[in-house]
Design a protein around this motif. Structure first.
Motif, PDB file in Angstrom:
ATOM      1  N   GLN A   1      45.283  43.503  46.883  1.00 33.52           N
ATOM      2  CA  GLN A   1      44.168  42.851  46.886  1.00 33.52           C
ATOM      3  C   GLN A   1      43.148  43.961  47.994  1.00 33.52           C
ATOM      4  OE1 GLN A   1      42.822  39.267  48.444  1.00 33.52           O
ATOM      5  NE2 GLN A   1      43.597  38.367  46.132  1.00 33.52           N
ATOM      6  N   ALA A   2      41.391  44.072  47.392  1.00 31.67           N
ATOM      7  CA  ALA A   2      40.441  44.468  48.699  1.00 31.67           C
ATOM      8  C   ALA A   2      40.513  44.915  50.271  1.00 31.67           C
ATOM      9  CB  ALA A   2      39.308  45.556  47.908  1.00 31.67           C
TER      10      ALA A   2
ATOM     11  N   ASP B   1      39.717  42.260  43.281  1.00 31.09           N
ATOM     12  CA  ASP B   1      38.547  43.251  42.737  1.00 31.09           C
ATOM     13  C   ASP B   1      37.444  42.134  42.534  1.00 31.09           C
ATOM     14  OD1 ASP B   1      39.873  44.939  43.913  1.00 31.09           O
ATOM     15  OD2 ASP B   1      41.147  45.392  42.001  1.00 31.09           O
TER      16      ASP B   1
ATOM     17  N   LEU C   1      34.453  41.069  44.663  1.00 33.11           N
ATOM     18  CA  LEU C   1      34.145  42.580  44.942  1.00 33.11           C
ATOM     19  C   LEU C   1      32.585  42.432  45.004  1.00 33.11           C
ATOM     20  CD1 LEU C   1      36.562  44.969  45.020  1.00 33.11           C
ATOM     21  CD2 LEU C   1      36.068  43.802  47.016  1.00 33.11           C
TER      22      LEU C   1
ATOM     23  N   VAL D   1      34.502  48.690  50.804  1.00 32.12           N
ATOM     24  CA  VAL D   1      35.703  48.721  50.966  1.00 32.12           C
ATOM     25  C   VAL D   1      36.286  49.885  50.870  1.00 32.12           C
ATOM     26  CG1 VAL D   1      38.166  48.794  48.963  1.00 32.12           C
ATOM     27  CG2 VAL D   1      35.626  47.701  48.165  1.00 32.12           C
TER      28      VAL D   1
ATOM     29  N   ARG E   1      43.203  48.876  50.538  1.00 28.66           N
ATOM     30  CA  ARG E   1      44.111  47.682  49.436  1.00 28.66           C
ATOM     31  C   ARG E   1      45.387  47.266  50.834  1.00 28.66           C
ATOM     32  NH1 ARG E   1      42.226  47.384  44.676  1.00 28.66           N
ATOM     33  NH2 ARG E   1      43.432  45.770  44.119  1.00 28.66           N
TER      34      ARG E   1
END
Length: 336
Positions: free
Chosen positions: A162-163, A287, A290, A306, A309
């Motif tokens: 994930q970000a 994502d 976002l 961002v 990750r």
């Protein structure tokens, strides 16, 4: 926040509380600060979220900082924790240890600023304690908040893949502290007065991101506030979650003042990435969330970026502009 007078007598502490703190305790559950406890009913269907931070003169703020600024900082660092958990404030408890030589006007300025800021943030004073101390001014605030049942955003729930997202800009508080300690450094000499004032203000006055509490509940898998430094706090989140992470230093959002200072003195990048006092939100999210999170933040006047990750594994890797790993030392501030 009652005093310790015997029956039938009014103590100096009672008088101080009545004069300075009773007027700012506007919530009916505070009972006018005349009882030994407050009464607070959480909203139906909600969980309580509780947090506490203590601030000590000479450690968390300079002894000559304006008392009003100290009050705002003491409140806001706690509200920042609530925001990162997705919680809405319900109120605060204040414990303050007052040095014997603290001027009355300084204490009045502290109380007035605390009351105004608590009202502005929807976090009324509910009670607490006042004592004298031979040591430095010490403030401890407990903040109480609420989230819909089962929705608190935890630190230890970041999955791999994930970000990694941060709000606002990073490093302003740490550079504001550096500026206070070493105003003659080349990086600060390159700033105009507005740039120096901006960094100084960011150190003195955190900006808790309460406007994003609901968005964090909806969109984030994990979150915490950046209080001890971006790199170190992210490493704590990753370790608690049992995952690894990688970020790019060039993607970390910097204010114009921080960017100018670092351009003039590149060594300032390390304290910007590892120093405390940002009080921005560090979050991990999928994502597909976002855009919605960014839109909510933009509507509140808050930027989001961002910066990397998460991955299956362990540890935090910070890469420089050429992709090489950076050595950031301890990575964050620690008392011990």
């Amino acid at each position: 926040m009652t005093g310790g007078a015997g029956e039938g007598r009014i103590s100096g502490e009672d008088l101080l509380i009545a004069r300075l703190f009773e007027p700012i305790a506007r919530h009916p559950g505070a009972l006018g600060l005349k009882d030994d406890a407050a009464v607070l009913a959480p909203p139906p269907g909600h969980d309580l979220v509780l947090t506490k931070d203590a601030l000590v003169a000479g450690v968390h703020f300079f002894p000559d900082d304006p008392p009003a600024s100290v009050a705002r900082k003491a409140l806001r660092v706690n509200l920042s924790d609530l925001a990162a958990k997705g919680a809405e404030p319900l109120g605060i408890l204040l414990a303050i240890a007052i040095p014997a030589d603290m001027p009355a006007e300084a204490l009045e300025a502290f109380a007035q600023a605390l009351g105004a800021d608590a009202h502005a943030h929807g976090a009324p004073l509910l009670g607490g304690d006042t004592v004298r101390t031979p040591g430095p001014l010490t403030i401890s605030i407990t903040a109480l908040g609420a989230v819909p049942a089962g929705t608190m955003v935890k630190r230890a729930s970041a999955p791999p893949g994930q970000a990694i997202v941060v709000t606002g800009t990073i490093g302003d508080g740490a550079l504001g502290l550096c500026l206070r300690r070493e105003p003659g450094r080349p990086g600060f000499a390159a700033l105009d007065s507005a740039g120096r004032e901006f960094l100084a203000d960011r150190y003195l006055h955190p900006r808790p991101r309460l406007a994003l509490a609901g968005a964090l509940r909806r969109f984030a898998s994990a979150a915490m506030d950046v209080s001890d430094g971006l790199a170190g706090d992210l490493a704590k989140m990753l370790a608690a979650s049992g995952v690894g992470g990688e970020i790019e230093a060039e993607r970390v959002p910097l204010s114009p003042a921080a960017r100018a200072a670092i351009a003039a003195e590149p060594a300032l990048l390390v304290p910007a990435l590892t120093g405390g006092d940002d009080y921005e939100i560090l979050a991990v999210m999928p994502d597909h969330n976002l855009d919605a999170f960014a839109a909510t933040a933009t509507a509140a006047g808050i930027g989001t970026t961002v910066i990397g990750r998460t991955f299956a594994g362990e540890g935090l890797l910070v890469r420089d502009g050429e992709g090489a790993p950076m050595d950031l030392g301890a990575g964050s501030f620690s008392h011990f």
